[in-house]
Write an enzyme that holds these catalytic residues in place. Sequence first.
Site: not given
Ligand SMILES: [Zn+2]
Length: 402
Positions: A75, A140
Amino acid sequence: MKLTDPTQTLAALIRCRSVTPAEGGALTTLSTMLSELGFANDRVTFSDEGTPDVENLYSRLGTSGPHLMFAGHTDVVPVGDEDAWTQGPFGADIIDGEMYGRGAVDMKGGIACFVSALARVIERSGTPKGSVSLLITGDEEGPSINGTEKLLAYAKAKGETWDAAVVGEPTNPDKMGDMIKIGRRGSLSGTLRVDGVQGHVAYPHLADNPLRGMVSLVEALLDPPLDAGNERFPPSNLEVTSIDTGNTATNVIPARATARFNIRFNDQWTAESLAAALRERLEQAGKATNTRPGREPVRYSVDFDARSSPSFLTRDDALIEALSEAVKQATGQTPALSTTGGTSDARFIKDYCPVVEFGLVGKTMHMVDERVALSDLEILTGVYEKFIEGWFERQSAGAEAR
Ligand SMILES: [Zn+2]
């Protein structure tokens, strides 16, 4: 696609619009590459109340030990002002030897280099004697609730164990070879509230200004320093990030004041021991009367956020050596072994196996025109290649010695 070429593997990943929490085709693209190398892919979606569902990937090559994990995220943060980009943020265009795109360094670049490194190792000498797995989240840059933490627990419940892990986040401040991260400081946030009595500034004896007490309490949080740091960690640091009364008038004493603060702490503390020490400081300071002559002790409360992260230090010398040696060979530089910077998903992995971090140069991460030098991609691929080979060699030499 030639998997041994990191510019090709990275371009394929950048072209997927995987802005948190969207998968955007990034995990599918990565799974396809890994299948080609012989990996078995396990795609899993995690859900939690109040946060978006997130797709994750656990992929393993081999069935025996020793077992090396590579961890990361596909992501990316939003592009921000898209008009300000000189190249399309999902185009992977190459201008003057640099590839442009969101995630180029944070951290599709790290993943692409690891895949290409592995492809080269396999092409040269076959699959490593043991197992390699990729633990890749799509969460994340978001709340990090449906990502690495759950994926580790999920894989463990299926019987997975690991001997070492490397996280491919950007770790180099200026150039390739600057820095390996071998631990991280912890993080703890708190809120301090002081109650007073509202009133007219011309009649202070009828009021009780909470800022007078707040000044003493905040000073006690800041002074003396928490510690002096040690060989591996800088001193722990507390920053007050706001002091607020919501008061817009200059002739009114406010009723209450609130301060917020965050501490980045080293391995001399746990979140619990730190909170206890700070509560003790506040208790003593609350009794002081220098800023509030003739008054009762300060009326205050302090709350520490439940979601703190611990500090940790990796003590696996063979792992640190294998990575340092690979960095030295590929860059000619001896990397600093550092614990600086913010937190990362390594804070979850360290509960399962020793973990170190090395990736690209972080300068443009989260910025407009995020980009990576093709020469850096080549260097990182070389580092990972040498690391994979060196780590497995050390493992088999260690096994023979035992
Ligand atoms: Zn990162």
